[in-house]
Design a protein around this motif. Structure first.
Motif, PDB file in Angstrom:
ATOM      1  N   LEU A 184      56.100  36.879 104.430  1.00  0.00           N
ATOM      2  CA  LEU A 184      55.864  37.471 103.334  1.00  0.00           C
ATOM      3  C   LEU A 184      54.428  36.114 102.821  1.00  0.00           C
ATOM      4  O   LEU A 184      54.482  35.026 103.628  1.00  0.00           O
ATOM      5  N   TYR A 185      53.378  36.783 102.263  1.00  0.00           N
ATOM      6  CA  TYR A 185      52.939  36.187 102.058  1.00  0.00           C
ATOM      7  C   TYR A 185      53.011  34.829 100.481  1.00  0.00           C
ATOM      8  O   TYR A 185      54.321  35.147 100.140  1.00  0.00           O
ATOM      9  N   ASP A 186      52.597  33.416 100.396  1.00  0.00           N
ATOM     10  CA  ASP A 186      53.227  32.328  99.504  1.00  0.00           C
ATOM     11  C   ASP A 186      52.455  32.275  98.789  1.00  0.00           C
ATOM     12  O   ASP A 186      50.568  32.443  98.324  1.00  0.00           O
ATOM     13  N   ILE A 187      52.480  31.475  97.417  1.00  0.00           N
ATOM     14  CA  ILE A 187      50.973  31.091  96.736  1.00  0.00           C
ATOM     15  C   ILE A 187      50.549  30.573  97.978  1.00  0.00           C
ATOM     16  O   ILE A 187      49.432  30.150  96.986  1.00  0.00           O
ATOM     17  N   GLY A 188      50.597  29.412  98.934  1.00  0.00           N
ATOM     18  CA  GLY A 188      49.291  29.149  99.308  1.00  0.00           C
ATOM     19  C   GLY A 188      48.022  29.828  99.503  1.00  0.00           C
ATOM     20  O   GLY A 188      47.301  29.515  99.693  1.00  0.00           O
ATOM     21  N   HIS A 189      48.559  31.702 100.471  1.00  0.00           N
ATOM     22  CA  HIS A 189      47.427  32.358 100.554  1.00  0.00           C
ATOM     23  C   HIS A 189      46.764  32.549  99.310  1.00  0.00           C
ATOM     24  O   HIS A 189      45.598  32.742  99.178  1.00  0.00           O
ATOM     25  N   LEU A 190      46.757  32.187  97.980  1.00  0.00           N
ATOM     26  CA  LEU A 190      46.796  32.688  97.083  1.00  0.00           C
ATOM     27  C   LEU A 190      45.551  30.776  96.820  1.00  0.00           C
ATOM     28  O   LEU A 190      44.503  31.649  96.491  1.00  0.00           O
ATOM     29  N   VAL A 191      46.775  29.898  96.876  1.00  0.00           N
ATOM     30  CA  VAL A 191      45.206  29.281  96.437  1.00  0.00           C
ATOM     31  C   VAL A 191      44.080  28.926  97.254  1.00  0.00           C
ATOM     32  O   VAL A 191      43.321  28.380  97.364  1.00  0.00           O
ATOM     33  N   ARG A 192      44.322  29.588  98.601  1.00  0.00           N
ATOM     34  CA  ARG A 192      43.521  28.596  99.584  1.00  0.00           C
ATOM     35  C   ARG A 192      42.217  30.037  98.914  1.00  0.00           C
ATOM     36  O   ARG A 192      41.135  29.116  99.603  1.00  0.00           O
ATOM     37  N   VAL A 206      52.057  39.275  95.674  1.00  0.00           N
ATOM     38  CA  VAL A 206      53.747  39.137  94.654  1.00  0.00           C
ATOM     39  C   VAL A 206      54.200  39.902  96.201  1.00  0.00           C
ATOM     40  O   VAL A 206      53.070  40.486  97.010  1.00  0.00           O
ATOM     41  N   THR A 207      55.707  39.658  96.217  1.00  0.00           N
ATOM     42  CA  THR A 207      56.487  40.376  97.253  1.00  0.00           C
ATOM     43  C   THR A 207      57.114  41.223  96.373  1.00  0.00           C
ATOM     44  O   THR A 207      58.218  40.303  95.374  1.00  0.00           O
ATOM     45  N   PRO A 208      57.220  42.782  96.332  1.00  0.00           N
ATOM     46  CA  PRO A 208      58.261  42.842  95.479  1.00  0.00           C
ATOM     47  C   PRO A 208      59.444  42.800  95.766  1.00  0.00           C
ATOM     48  O   PRO A 208      59.999  43.098  96.693  1.00  0.00           O
ATOM     49  N   CYS A 209      60.059  42.749  95.224  1.00  0.00           N
ATOM     50  CA  CYS A 209      62.371  42.882  95.152  1.00  0.00           C
ATOM     51  C   CYS A 209      62.583  44.044  94.290  1.00  0.00           C
ATOM     52  O   CYS A 209      63.599  43.947  94.304  1.00  0.00           O
ATOM     53  N   GLY A 210      62.331  45.084  93.788  1.00  0.00           N
ATOM     54  CA  GLY A 210      62.845  45.671  93.871  1.00  0.00           C
ATOM     55  C   GLY A 210      62.958  45.639  92.039  1.00  0.00           C
ATOM     56  O   GLY A 210      63.101  45.059  91.428  1.00  0.00           O
ATOM     57  N   GLU A 211      62.867  46.497  91.116  1.00  0.00           N
ATOM     58  CA  GLU A 211      63.096  46.810  89.978  1.00  0.00           C
ATOM     59  C   GLU A 211      62.242  46.486  89.117  1.00  0.00           C
ATOM     60  O   GLU A 211      62.351  45.357  88.311  1.00  0.00           O
ATOM     61  N   GLY A 212      61.022  45.874  90.046  1.00  0.00           N
ATOM     62  CA  GLY A 212      59.676  45.093  88.240  1.00  0.00           C
ATOM     63  C   GLY A 212      59.773  43.816  88.862  1.00  0.00           C
ATOM     64  O   GLY A 212      59.110  43.085  88.338  1.00  0.00           O
ATOM     65  N   LEU A 213      60.929  43.770  89.235  1.00  0.00           N
ATOM     66  CA  LEU A 213      60.415  42.345  89.850  1.00  0.00           C
ATOM     67  C   LEU A 213      59.854  41.875  90.794  1.00  0.00           C
ATOM     68  O   LEU A 213      60.022  42.718  92.193  1.00  0.00           O
ATOM     69  N   PHE A 214      59.460  40.465  91.361  1.00  0.00           N
ATOM     70  CA  PHE A 214      58.384  40.022  91.834  1.00  0.00           C
ATOM     71  C   PHE A 214      58.102  38.635  92.201  1.00  0.00           C
ATOM     72  O   PHE A 214      58.316  37.967  91.185  1.00  0.00           O
ATOM     73  N   ALA A 215      57.726  38.501  92.890  1.00  0.00           N
ATOM     74  CA  ALA A 215      58.075  36.800  93.668  1.00  0.00           C
ATOM     75  C   ALA A 215      56.918  36.161  93.944  1.00  0.00           C
ATOM     76  O   ALA A 215      56.570  37.133  94.912  1.00  0.00           O
ATOM     77  N   LEU A 216      56.387  34.668  94.064  1.00  0.00           N
ATOM     78  CA  LEU A 216      55.577  34.469  94.952  1.00  0.00           C
ATOM     79  C   LEU A 216      56.079  33.071  95.285  1.00  0.00           C
ATOM     80  O   LEU A 216      56.649  32.087  94.469  1.00  0.00           O
ATOM     81  N   PRO A 217      56.421  33.499  96.962  1.00  0.00           N
ATOM     82  CA  PRO A 217      57.684  32.220  97.259  1.00  0.00           C
ATOM     83  C   PRO A 217      56.299  30.682  97.012  1.00  0.00           C
ATOM     84  O   PRO A 217      54.987  30.468  97.243  1.00  0.00           O
ATOM     85  N   ALA A 218      56.654  29.652  97.162  1.00  0.00           N
ATOM     86  CA  ALA A 218      56.375  28.413  97.751  1.00  0.00           C
ATOM     87  C   ALA A 218      55.590  28.146  99.089  1.00  0.00           C
ATOM     88  O   ALA A 218      56.040  29.093 100.034  1.00  0.00           O
ATOM     89  N   SER A 219      54.509  27.391  98.859  1.00  0.00           N
ATOM     90  CA  SER A 219      54.135  27.372 100.485  1.00  0.00           C
ATOM     91  C   SER A 219      55.076  26.307 101.598  1.00  0.00           C
ATOM     92  O   SER A 219      55.580  25.637 101.477  1.00  0.00           O
ATOM     93  N   ASP A 220      55.558  26.860 102.216  1.00  0.00           N
ATOM     94  CA  ASP A 220      56.584  25.669 103.560  1.00  0.00           C
ATOM     95  C   ASP A 220      54.989  24.662 104.475  1.00  0.00           C
ATOM     96  O   ASP A 220      55.765  24.497 104.809  1.00  0.00           O
ATOM     97  N   ASP A 221      53.873  25.089 104.099  1.00  0.00           N
ATOM     98  CA  ASP A 221      53.033  24.289 105.040  1.00  0.00           C
ATOM     99  C   ASP A 221      52.542  23.125 104.422  1.00  0.00           C
ATOM    100  O   ASP A 221      52.110  23.586 102.968  1.00  0.00           O
ATOM    101  N   LEU A 222      53.013  21.391 104.776  1.00  0.00           N
ATOM    102  CA  LEU A 222      52.536  21.070 103.911  1.00  0.00           C
ATOM    103  C   LEU A 222      51.482  20.294 103.439  1.00  0.00           C
ATOM    104  O   LEU A 222      50.543  19.910 102.522  1.00  0.00           O
ATOM    105  N   GLU A 223      50.547  21.111 104.356  1.00  0.00           N
ATOM    106  CA  GLU A 223      48.861  20.410 104.393  1.00  0.00           C
ATOM    107  C   GLU A 223      48.538  21.663 103.045  1.00  0.00           C
ATOM    108  O   GLU A 223      47.963  21.323 102.243  1.00  0.00           O
TER     109      GLU A 223
END
Ligand SMILES: Nc1ncnc2c1ncn2[C@@H]1O[C@H](COP(=O)(O)OP(=O)(O)OP(=O)(O)O)[C@@H](O)[C@H]1O
Ligand SMILES: [Mg+2]
Length: 393
Positions: A184-192, A206-223
């Motif tokens: 999925l997308y992460d915070i890096g995609h947003l910040v770019r 944001v990634t839907p997790c069901g029941e109205g909950l969404f996640a914005l994961p951290a970026s694994d790309d350290l650059e």
């Protein structure tokens, strides 16, 4: 006022499982109609904000009728569905000006994302949601567990609202694993695309997790992570506040610029510690830093995690060494958290009646329940002072 929605024929299959999704997006229960002819008048009169129809209705003359109907109704959002994502169907829909395509029957999460993307059409007013940071100065004490489970408790409680979890642990994010999310997308995609770090882009990412909950994961790309500094964090959280009723932030343990920006943006900070000397000391230092940042004392909620009968220091001892009360205690439930995290689901979903699930509910009420939705102007703005030059301007 609730938004209005018409579903044509069996565009979505069984509607029952999708009703909570419509409710969260602010819709009245859907009205079902059999033909385009039956809805023309309602659409023209502006009595409907969203129309969901099977794309097969747009074949042949149907497309002409549909386009004519929508010509004078540019505020009506549309979703077309087909049993498979077949290229012809998608193309037909695109040509007719359909806003979103869904395979029918859609999973509730897919419908939820489509509604988020279309929201702008029916002029959804920006929310001013709450932002809560979860911060533990020491690693491994349960910060992520608390962020994820508070997010879930809020989403479960508010069937009419959307809740976001933002993971700021660049390179070390655990929210995806605790909620079993992948690809999925992460915070890096947003910040770019920071210039557009607005509601619309956020909703697409944001990634839907069901029941109205969404996640914005951290970026694994350290650059990429390098580029995510205080300013980016503040803007991402401002965008979250405008789109979600509640946002929970899983902060990094290091007290760096990103963390300060998140703590600054938050209405409340859940400070997590365990009953051991290292954790208590680090928490004491943290509370002193909060003072230097001019945070009002009640901005921090002190949470003692993994409390149990074997603790050498009781919660009273912990409070004494901290010089302030422990606000919420979460019981030690090793087997349960391990099981939930192995399965990638929130604790309360696995064991709704467990004492730990009840405790997360208490925490949510204590930390977020009473945070009113204030306008920026109404906010008491604390005097700002720099801390190692970390505070954003
Ligand atoms: N109330 C609890 N009872 C028992 N175990 C718990 C509890 N809360 C969390 N844990 C366990 O503690 C471990 C650490 O939890 P978690 O990953 O949430 O902590 P963290 O502070 O985010 O750690 P990290 O430093 O990796 O970010 C996990 O194995 C989790 O299952
Ligand atoms: Mg963590």
């Amino acid at each position: 006022m609730l938004h209005r929605l018409i579903i044509l024929q069996d565009a979505l299959g069984a509607i029952e499982p999708l009703l909570p999704v419509f409710a969260r997006a602010g819709f009245a229960p859907p009205v079902v109609r059999e033909s385009l002819a039956q809805v023309v008048e309602s659409v023209r009169q502006g009595e409907v904000e969203l129309l969901i129809l099977p794309i097969k209705l747009l074949q042949g003359h149907g497309r002409f009728d549909f386009e004519t109907m929508l010509r004078d109704a540019d505020r009506v959002a549309t979703i077309g569905t087909a049993p498979t994502a077949d290229a012809d169907a998608i193309l037909t829909g695109m040509r007719a000006g359909i806003g979103e395509f869904l395979v029918s029957p859609p999973a509730p999460a897919e419908l939820e994302v489509a509604l988020l993307r279309l929201q702008r059409k029916w002029g959804a007013t920006a929310v001013r949601g709450s932002v809560t940071a979860v911060y533990a100065p020491k690693g491994g004490v349960g910060a992520t567990t608390i962020a994820v489970n508070c997010g879930y408790a809020l989403a479960a409680r508010r069937t009419d609202a959307q809740v976001a979890i933002v993971d700021l642990n660049m390179g070390l994010g655990d929210v995806t694993s605790q909620l079993n999310l992948q690809g999925l997308y992460d915070i890096g995609h947003l910040v770019r695309k920071l210039d557009q770090a607005d509601a619309e882009l956020l909703q697409a990412i944001v990634t839907p997790c069901g029941e109205g909950l969404f996640a914005l994961p951290a970026s694994d790309d350290l650059e990429v992570a390098e580029q995510i500094q205080a300013d980016a964090v503040s803007r991402v959280l401002a965008a979250c506040r405008a789109s979600f009723a509640h946002t929970i932030v899983d902060c990094e343990h290091a007290f760096g610029a990103r963390t300060v920006a998140a703590l600054d943006s938050a209405d409340r900070i859940i400070v997590v510690l365990q009953s051991n000397v290292a954790s208590i000391r680090a928490t004491k230092r943290t509370l002193a830093l909060f003072k230097q940042l001019d945070f009002p004392e009640d901005k921090a909620i002190i949470v003692l995690n993994r409390e149990g009968p074997g603790d050498v220091l009781s919660w009273n001892d912990v409070a004494k060494s901290l010089g302030r009360a422990v606000d919420v205690r979460l019981p030690n439930a090793f087997q349960l958290t391990t099981d939930a995290q192995t399965r990638g689901i929130p604790v309360a979903k696995l064991a709704p009646n467990a004492p730990l699930s009840a405790a997360f509910n208490v925490l949510v009420t204590r930390a977020i329940g009473e945070v009113g939705v204030l306008d920026e102007d109404d906010r008491a703005v604390p005097k700002k002072r720099g801390l190692f030059g970390l505070r954003r301007k």
